[in-house]
Design a protein around this motif. Structure first.
Motif, PDB file in Angstrom:
ATOM      1  N   VAL A  87       4.379  -3.815 -12.470  1.00  0.00           N
ATOM      2  CA  VAL A  87       5.676  -4.401 -12.811  1.00  0.00           C
ATOM      3  C   VAL A  87       6.365  -4.800 -11.505  1.00  0.00           C
ATOM      4  O   VAL A  87       6.080  -4.222 -10.461  1.00  0.00           O
ATOM      5  CB  VAL A  87       6.542  -3.358 -13.576  1.00  0.00           C
ATOM      6  N   ASN A  88       7.251  -5.783 -11.573  1.00  0.00           N
ATOM      7  CA  ASN A  88       8.021  -6.210 -10.386  1.00  0.00           C
ATOM      8  C   ASN A  88       7.130  -6.508  -9.188  1.00  0.00           C
ATOM      9  O   ASN A  88       7.338  -5.980  -8.099  1.00  0.00           O
ATOM     10  CB  ASN A  88       9.040  -5.129  -9.973  1.00  0.00           C
ATOM     11  N   GLN A  89       6.141  -7.349  -9.422  1.00  0.00           N
ATOM     12  CA  GLN A  89       5.232  -7.650  -8.318  1.00  0.00           C
ATOM     13  C   GLN A  89       5.965  -8.389  -7.215  1.00  0.00           C
ATOM     14  O   GLN A  89       6.706  -9.314  -7.464  1.00  0.00           O
ATOM     15  CB  GLN A  89       4.078  -8.510  -8.832  1.00  0.00           C
ATOM     16  N   TRP A  90       5.689  -7.978  -6.018  1.00  0.00           N
ATOM     17  CA  TRP A  90       6.330  -8.639  -4.882  1.00  0.00           C
ATOM     18  C   TRP A  90       5.395  -9.666  -4.283  1.00  0.00           C
ATOM     19  O   TRP A  90       4.214  -9.727  -4.588  1.00  0.00           O
ATOM     20  CB  TRP A  90       6.736  -7.610  -3.841  1.00  0.00           C
ATOM     21  N   GLN A  91       5.964 -10.470  -3.406  1.00  0.00           N
ATOM     22  CA  GLN A  91       5.142 -11.363  -2.599  1.00  0.00           C
ATOM     23  C   GLN A  91       5.274 -10.892  -1.164  1.00  0.00           C
ATOM     24  O   GLN A  91       6.380 -10.656  -0.692  1.00  0.00           O
ATOM     25  CB  GLN A  91       5.640 -12.798  -2.721  1.00  0.00           C
ATOM     26  N   LEU A  92       4.137 -10.756  -0.520  1.00  0.00           N
ATOM     27  CA  LEU A  92       4.159 -10.294   0.863  1.00  0.00           C
ATOM     28  C   LEU A  92       4.593 -11.460   1.735  1.00  0.00           C
ATOM     29  O   LEU A  92       3.953 -12.505   1.766  1.00  0.00           O
ATOM     30  CB  LEU A  92       2.764  -9.808   1.250  1.00  0.00           C
ATOM     31  N   VAL A  93       5.722 -11.267   2.425  1.00  0.00           N
ATOM     32  CA  VAL A  93       6.288 -12.360   3.221  1.00  0.00           C
ATOM     33  C   VAL A  93       5.781 -12.278   4.656  1.00  0.00           C
ATOM     34  O   VAL A  93       5.531 -13.275   5.306  1.00  0.00           O
ATOM     35  CB  VAL A  93       7.830 -12.286   3.203  1.00  0.00           C
ATOM     36  N   ALA A  94       5.618 -11.053   5.145  1.00  0.00           N
ATOM     37  CA  ALA A  94       5.147 -10.874   6.513  1.00  0.00           C
ATOM     38  C   ALA A  94       4.472  -9.529   6.610  1.00  0.00           C
ATOM     39  O   ALA A  94       4.710  -8.635   5.799  1.00  0.00           O
ATOM     40  CB  ALA A  94       6.317 -10.941   7.491  1.00  0.00           C
ATOM     41  N   GLY A  95       3.609  -9.382   7.609  1.00  0.00           N
ATOM     42  CA  GLY A  95       2.966  -8.097   7.833  1.00  0.00           C
ATOM     43  C   GLY A  95       1.853  -7.841   6.841  1.00  0.00           C
ATOM     44  O   GLY A  95       1.221  -8.770   6.342  1.00  0.00           O
ATOM     45  N   ARG A  96       1.641  -6.566   6.523  1.00  0.00           N
ATOM     46  CA  ARG A  96       0.539  -6.191   5.637  1.00  0.00           C
ATOM     47  C   ARG A  96       0.988  -5.071   4.725  1.00  0.00           C
ATOM     48  O   ARG A  96       2.100  -4.555   4.870  1.00  0.00           O
ATOM     49  CB  ARG A  96      -0.653  -5.739   6.486  1.00  0.00           C
ATOM     50  N   LEU A  97       0.103  -4.663   3.818  1.00  0.00           N
ATOM     51  CA  LEU A  97       0.429  -3.557   2.921  1.00  0.00           C
ATOM     52  C   LEU A  97       0.154  -2.235   3.645  1.00  0.00           C
ATOM     53  O   LEU A  97      -0.642  -2.192   4.584  1.00  0.00           O
ATOM     54  CB  LEU A  97      -0.424  -3.665   1.653  1.00  0.00           C
ATOM     55  N   PRO A  98       0.788  -1.167   3.211  1.00  0.00           N
ATOM     56  CA  PRO A  98       0.598   0.114   3.889  1.00  0.00           C
ATOM     57  C   PRO A  98      -0.842   0.610   3.778  1.00  0.00           C
ATOM     58  O   PRO A  98      -1.516   0.385   2.777  1.00  0.00           O
ATOM     59  CB  PRO A  98       1.542   1.049   3.134  1.00  0.00           C
ATOM     60  N   GLU A  99      -1.296   1.261   4.837  1.00  0.00           N
ATOM     61  CA  GLU A  99      -2.617   1.877   4.808  1.00  0.00           C
ATOM     62  C   GLU A  99      -2.515   3.386   4.873  1.00  0.00           C
ATOM     63  O   GLU A  99      -3.490   4.096   4.688  1.00  0.00           O
ATOM     64  CB  GLU A  99      -3.459   1.341   5.977  1.00  0.00           C
ATOM     65  N   SER A 100      -1.341   3.892   5.170  1.00  0.00           N
ATOM     66  CA  SER A 100      -1.156   5.339   5.144  1.00  0.00           C
ATOM     67  C   SER A 100       0.232   5.624   4.579  1.00  0.00           C
ATOM     68  O   SER A 100       1.105   4.760   4.608  1.00  0.00           O
ATOM     69  CB  SER A 100      -1.279   5.903   6.564  1.00  0.00           C
ATOM     70  N   PRO A 101       0.409   6.820   4.038  1.00  0.00           N
ATOM     71  CA  PRO A 101       1.694   7.148   3.399  1.00  0.00           C
ATOM     72  C   PRO A 101       2.862   7.198   4.373  1.00  0.00           C
ATOM     73  O   PRO A 101       3.997   7.323   3.951  1.00  0.00           O
ATOM     74  CB  PRO A 101       1.443   8.523   2.781  1.00  0.00           C
ATOM     75  N   GLU A 102       2.582   7.097   5.672  1.00  0.00           N
ATOM     76  CA  GLU A 102       3.701   7.068   6.619  1.00  0.00           C
ATOM     77  C   GLU A 102       4.199   5.645   6.823  1.00  0.00           C
ATOM     78  O   GLU A 102       5.098   5.394   7.604  1.00  0.00           O
ATOM     79  CB  GLU A 102       3.291   7.657   7.977  1.00  0.00           C
ATOM     80  N   GLU A 103       3.545   4.710   6.144  1.00  0.00           N
ATOM     81  CA  GLU A 103       3.940   3.318   6.312  1.00  0.00           C
ATOM     82  C   GLU A 103       4.703   2.848   5.074  1.00  0.00           C
ATOM     83  O   GLU A 103       4.490   3.368   3.983  1.00  0.00           O
ATOM     84  CB  GLU A 103       2.703   2.447   6.531  1.00  0.00           C
ATOM     85  N   CYS A 104       5.573   1.881   5.279  1.00  0.00           N
ATOM     86  CA  CYS A 104       6.348   1.418   4.133  1.00  0.00           C
ATOM     87  C   CYS A 104       6.501  -0.098   4.172  1.00  0.00           C
ATOM     88  O   CYS A 104       6.274  -0.744   5.185  1.00  0.00           O
ATOM     89  CB  CYS A 104       7.733   2.078   4.117  1.00  0.00           C
TER      90      CYS A 104
END
Ligand code: ATP
Ligand code: MG
Lengths: 1023, 234
Positions: A123-140
């Motif tokens: 639900v509420n899919q986003w579009q990635l505008v810059a950067g990347r998706l998190p690879e660890s839980p410390e990333e947001c």
């Protein structure tokens, strides 16, 4: 439709292309505007709906006061109405950043596999505008910045303030931004309220839900199964959602009951367990205490025994000592006796010696006797010597014996001493032990008591446990959606006004054109009528001609209007929203209605014009129409003036009053053009006023610094402010979010309470707009911004209901209204604040004036500020100002479009007017040329009329434009935005000039046509 | 004075598709100053064409047209306008009055723009419309309108008066009086007048008659003793 008929129409078109084009163009313009403006709101809504569908925007979301369990989620996803759902943990917290200070942040905890992109977001899919998706839980991930959301850079580190509100909810508290996303949930540049911090959301981040230290979900986002097919703004959708929400609420009650039972049961269990534990603890404590007491008793007894023994030791020692002394005395006495005996023996021996010696001397005794006596004496000496030796021995023995006994006694004494020390030690320990015991006993007692109290409290709490609630919210609760809906509604309101006007002008243009056409062909009409054609048959051609022009115009208008008008408005919306792709479908219903009404109008005027001609007798029709008799006009009565006019001025004056159709058509068209232009330039003024007045005249500070709430400025900050040369002046104030309620409306506002009421005006100009009179919080303790006043229709003396950030409700009586364009504010005096909310307004903000600074210098200052203790946030108002630049740019764009539309309108109308005039007065013009009039003189004769009509139209257009401007402005305003109300004189000038330029352009083109009039042809017989 | 008006080999062709129409074909004639000249010929003979070329309303394809010392055939567009303005007076079959102006104003319309105009009111009196000068054309009869048109042409005080079928739309009596007016004006002011007509009878009143046929000058007659109009009947 016969071929001959079509051919005759096409021939007519070819013969009078200019007239055909005029009708075509004005219909295209009218229909284009009508269809385009009508379809703008539906198109924008369709586009948003498509975007929502593509991004799977939630139809509803549920916030549960006690959280949602896995079971709740499972039940929900089992519902047939639910297409997909996304459970989430959501909380607003304060977050510390390195570069941007303390920010109010909404943290979405989402399933890890959806956050890292392994699976698509449900639900509420986003579009990635810059950067990347998190690879660890410390990333947001972070929501894209806008006017209200901060633009944090990739790599920025966010640290949740754990001792702040909700700070204890988290297992992970530090996150690194790795990606920027645009979510459909936050696509507007609108402020999102929050109940944390200063009350407005500044950052939205997405993290793994495992970062929360929670075992339930707080929210669930749901896409409903059927709603995807429905248009989100439609009534059908609304109805559908109402039912769905009701169904969910029902389920919510059911699940909440279960959840209540569950929580209650869990609580009860825990309570029981705690009670058991308490009992156990009580028992153990009692046992341990008893043991300890026993130990103490034992120790005490042992000590008593030791005492007795010690005392006995002392007695024994004393006895031994006296016995020894006695023995010693006895032995010494015996020794002394022996010594005496020895002394006596020695004396006796000495006497015997002396007697011997005397006897010898005296010879009393012979040698033999002497010998015997000698021997006796020597024996005596020997005996004596033995006796002395024995005595010596006895003496030595006694001494030794005594020493030994003494040593033994000393040892015994030492032993006693040690015993005494040990006893003292034991006693001390006993005392301490006893103290320890009592303390421990008290402690245990206290502990147990508190445990008992806790249990009681828990029990009471459990009894008071509130029923959990599900708040089921539909899209209307989404700030972006609600704002978009309102703004598209405004466009709709504006869209209904303009096109009607264009259509009216279209009707007038066709009326004038068709009347002229029929006039030209009246002889033909007469012949046909004479030949016995029916009215309808004769009309056919004209209806066909006009219909063809209207139809062709409509088609072009529709194609262009549908495509480009929504696109233009969409462009204007881009300053307020992160807009998705615009869809501009061809809307048949609008097309039919627009084309239909245009056709109907032009047909009606054609039929009217035909009817008027056909009501004449065929005979009179066949005769050339007697030229309309010249009429005397009022002006002629002023002979002195009239006689001074040249003939062409006279003719113009009479023409003006003779051709009413032309008059209305031209005046309306030109007035429309001038009004549109004035509106366009006025809009520019309004926006400029907003940008200039707001950011230069009203807000006279450049920098705001927020700090932890306190009565005075934190010392470090105060020092800094005083030392900084770039800071010119500053004033502390209390600022917080407020919510104003009016009927079912809810408007967010900012409450300011200055610390120093007299110097506050230096930083924010409080003044009445119309009069420019400065306002003063002492005299009027409640001043509200004009934006708020207009939105809620408040006047001085009115009462408004408000709730502050601490959710304290109050009533305020408006004392004055201050000029303000951006944002909504309520300024209160400290006393008024305290009286209303019953609490002191503690300062938490500093407004500061600085010297003009470049962006780089500003950034430097900001980062220095954020280093200071207690400073939470610092911001230059330039940042807010920049967000208006985009708005200004899009208004400029809109103005260009308006100019084009206005130009088209004026030019079509004027072109048509001049064209008709030329056609109608071809002979007259030819006559003038034959008479030797120069081209300029002929043009002057022709265009003087145009010029006067243009002038009248322009004049009429000014008040019309003012009204239109006021209407558009009113529509564009909101509780957060007021536009400049007045139009600059220069804009009037521009509107007039441009209208004249358009008219001049048309005249220039038509002057060529005028020159081409063939004198020779025109002299021939009347057609 | 000899050769006031000169046409020398003047040609005017119209290309109508394949067909070449010779509206004026090698037209050569002269008219003396102060003459009352009548041009006659069947319809389509080229009368109007020739008059228009002389009046500077139309250009010839080749040849020479001269009025007094002005070579009309070589004037530019602008010079032609001035030529019409100052030298020529026109009277048309359909009067061509400005409907929105009174009789007087229609005359003033012309007199306003030229160098030494006659007084409009006097001219109107002269043509016998002293009491109708404030009427609009629609309020006047055809003959009266034509008188206004003639007054308008005369008021300019032109060198030459060109009249294309001035009586074409008028009844006999009215036509006669209009012709008389033209003739009188020629005689009284010595102004050259050219009148186109279909009426052969009118040739009797002319000093010079030019017969045209199919764009060519068929014959030029000179009347030593023209008859006054009153004496001509048709
Ligand atoms: N604009 C034009 N285009 C084509 N042909 C033309 C044009 N004007 C005149 N003509 C032709 O030139 C010829 C001469 O025409 P003109 O008008 O001079 O005749 P006219 O002698 O005046 O006849 P009427 O007595 O009928 O007026 C005619 O055959 C006519 O068809
Ligand atoms: Mg002719």
């Amino acid at each position: 439709m016969s071929r001959a008929y079509l051919k005759s129409i096409l021939r007519a078109v070819r013969q009078s292309l200019a007239r055909f084009l005029a009708i075509f163009a004005i219909v295209a313009l009218g229909v284009g505007f009508l269809a385009g403006l009508w379809s703008t709101t539906p198109d924008m809504r369709l586009s948003l709906d498509t975007y929502y569908d593509q991004q799977r925007m939630a139809d509803v979301y549920i916030k549960a006061t006690m959280g949602l369990t896995e079971e709740d989620i499972a039940t929900l996803s089992a519902l047939p109405e639910v297409d997909s759902l996304l459970p989430a943990r959501v909380a607003d917290v304060l977050v510390d950043t390195i570069d941007d200070g303390r920010l109010t942040t909404r943290v979405y905890g989402l399933p890890w596999t959806q956050l890292n992109g392994e699976q698509p977001l449900a639900v509420n899919q986003w579009q990635l505008v810059a950067g990347r998706l998190p690879e660890s839980p410390e990333e947001c991930l972070i929501e894209q910045g806008d006017a209200y959301l901060a633009d944090l850079e990739l790599g920025a580190v966010l640290r949740i303030v754990t001792d702040g509100e909700n700070g204890d909810l988290f297992a992970t508290t530090e996150f690194t931004v790795v990606g920027v996303v645009a979510s459909p949930f936050y696509f507007s540049n609108e402020r999102e309220p929050s109940n944390v911090g200063k009350g407005r959301l500044e950052v939205v981040i997405y993290v793994a839900d495992s970062c929360y230290d929670l075992d339930v979900y707080t929210d669930v986002y749901i896409v409903s199964a059927a709603a995807t097919e429905l248009l989100t703004f439609s009534d059908a959708y609304e109805e559908h959602m109402e039912a769905f929400v009701a169904r969910l609420e029902e389920l919510g009650e059911e699940r909440s009951n279960l959840r209540y039972a569950e929580i209650y049961g869990e609580g009860q269990d825990e309570l029981d367990k705690a009670r058991a534990e308490l009992a156990e603890a009580e028992e153990e404590a009692a046992r341990e205490l008893a043991d300890a007491w026993q130990e103490i008793t034992d120790a005490r007894r042992q000590l008593a025994e030791a005492r007795i023994e010690l005392d006995r030791g002392y007695a024994d020692l004393a006895e031994a000592r006296s016995k020894l002394a006695h023995e010693k005395a006895e032995a010494e006495a015996q020794l002394a006796e022996k010594e005496q005996e020895l002394e006596q023996a020695r004396q006796e021996l000495e006497q015997g010696e002396a007697s011997l010696a005397a006897a010898l001397q005296a010879g009393l005794i012979g040698p033999a006797q002497a010998e015997v006596m000698r021997q006796q004496l020597d024996q005596g000496w020997e005996q004596y010597q033995i006796g002395v030796a024995a005595l010596e021995g006895a003496k030595a023995e006694l001494t030794q014996q005594m020493a030994e006994a003494e040593a033994q006694l000393a040892q015994a004494e030492l032993d006693l001493e040690r015993g005494e020390r040990e006893y003292a030690e034991g006693l001390r320990e006993l005392v301490k032990g006893e103290a320890d015991y009592w303390r421990a006993r008290a402690e245990v007692e206290a502990e147990l008591n508190s445990a008992r109290a806790d249990i009681e409290e828990a029990a009471r709490e459990l009894e008071e446990l509130e029923m959990p609630t599900w708040y089921v919210l539909d899209r209307n609760a989404n700030v972006s959606f609600a704002s978009f809906e309102i703004n598209t509604e405004k466009v709709q309101a504006i869209a209904t006004v303009f096109p009607v006007f264009f259509l009216l002008v279209a009707a007038l243009v066709s009326l004038a054109s068709m009347t002229r056409m029929i006039e030209e062909e009246r002889t033909q009409l007469g012949i046909m009528k004479a030949l016995g054609y029916s009215k309808g048959a004769i009309m056919e051609k004209y209806i066909g001609y006009c219909g063809l022009a209207s139809l062709a115009g409509s088609v072009v208008g529709l194609v262009v209007g549908f495509r480009y008008i929504p696109a233009v408005i969409w462009q204007v919306f881009a300053s307020m929203y992160k807009l998705p792709t615009l869809y501009t479908p061809f809307r048949w219903s609008f097309a039919l209605v627009a084309t239909g009404s245009a056709l109907l109008l032009t047909m009606l005027v054609t039929v009217y014009a035909c009817n008027r001609a056909l009501s004449e007798k065929p005979a009179s029709l066949m005769r050339p129409r007697p030229p309309q008799a010249g009429k005397r006009i009022l002006l002629e009565r002023v002979t002195s003036l009239w006689s001074r006019l040249t003939f062409s001025q006279k003719a113009t004056a009479r023409n003006l009053f003779r051709y009413k159709k032309h008059f209305y058509m031209t005046v309306m068209g030109v007035a429309g053009c001038a009004a549109l232009l004035l509106t366009g330039f006025g809009l520019q003024n309004s926006i400029d006023v907003l940008a200039n007045a707001q950011f230069n005249a009203i807000l006279q500070y450049q920098l705001t610094i927020d700090y932890a709430e306190d009565v005075s400025i934190p010392a470090q900050l105060e020092d800094w402010l005083q030392q900084q040369e770039q800071v010119l002046a500053y004033t502390p104030a209390h600022g917080e979010r407020g919510t104003v309620y009016q009927e079912d409306r809810k408007v967010y506002t900012t409450i300011y309470v200055p610390q120093d009421e007299s110097s506050f005006a230096q930083f924010i100009a409080l003044q009445e707009r119309a009069s420019g009179v400065a306002l003063d919080l002492t005299a009027s303790p409640v001043i509200i911004s004009e934006t708020l006043a207009r939105a809620l229709r408040l006047q001085p003396g009115h009462v408004l209901a408000i709730e502050n950030a601490d959710e304290i409700k109050a009533q305020l009586t408006v004392a004055a209204i201050t000029e303000n364009y951006v944002g909504s504010y309520i300024y209160l005096s400290a006393t008024a604040y305290e009286a209303a909310f019953g609490q002191e307004a503690k300062a938490n903000t500093v407004l500061a004036q600085t010297v003009p600074l470049e962006t780089a210098a500003q950034d430097e200052l900001l980062s220095a500020l954020l280093q200071l203790k207690d400073v939470e946030r610092a911001e230059f108002i330039d940042q807010a100002k920049h967000s208006f630049d985009h708005l200004v740019a899009s208004i400029d764009f809109l103005v260009v479009i308006i100019i084009l539309a206005a130009g088209a309108l004026a030019m079509i109308v004027l072109y048509n007017l001049i064209n008709i005039n030329i056609e109608e007065r071809r002979r007259e013009l030819a006559t003038l040329r034959v008479l030797g009039f120069h081209n300029e003189e002929v043009a002057g004769y022709m265009f003087r009329e145009t010029a006067i009509l243009t002038a009248i139209g322009t004049l009429v257009g000014m008040p019309l434009g003012k009204l239109l401007h006021a209407f558009v402005i009113r529509q564009a305003e909101s509780s957060d935005l007021m536009l400049g109300q007045s139009i600059e004189p220069l804009s009037y000038l521009w509107a007039v000039l441009l209208t004249l330029v358009f008219a001049a352009l048309v005249c220039l083109v038509m002057a060529r046509k005028l020159r081409q009039i063939q004198m020779v042809d025109s002299m021939k017989a009347i057609e | 004075m000899q050769d006031y008006v000169v046409f020398q080999d003047v040609c005017k062709y119209y290309q109508m598709g394949e067909q070449l129409i010779k509206a004026a074909d090698q037209v050569t004639f002269t008219i003396d100053q102060g003459e009352f000249c009548v041009m006659v010929g069947p319809s389509g003979a080229g009368k109007t064409t020739i008059l228009n070329m002389l009046g500077g309303m139309d250009a010839c394809d080749s040849g020479l047209i001269r009025l007094e010392d002005c070579v009309v055939s070589q004037l530019t567009e602008k010079q032609l306008t001035d030529y019409r303005r100052h030298e020529v007076g026109f009277v048309f079959q359909f009067y061509n009055l400005v409907q929105n102006l009174t009789a007087l104003e229609n005359v003033e319309l012309a007199s306003e723009i030229c160098r030494n105009p006659l007084d409009p009111k006097e001219v109107l009196e002269m043509v016998g419309l002293a009491d109708r000068m404030h009427n609009f054309p629609a309020q006047l009869s055809g003959g009266e309108q034509q008188r206004v048109a003639i007054a308008r042409a005369l008021a300019k005080n032109p060198k030459i008066l060109l009249c294309d079928e001035p009586t074409g739309a008028l009844d006999y009596e009215t036509g006669k009086s209009v012709l008389k007016l033209l003739h009188d004006s020629c005689r009284q002011t010595g102004r050259t007048v050219i009148v186109i007509t279909h009426n052969q009878a009118l040739t009797q009143m002319a000093d010079r008659v030019i017969h045209l046929r199919s764009g060519r000058v068929a014959k030029v007659e000179r009347n030593a003793n023209p008859l006054p109009i009153e004496r001509i009947e048709w």
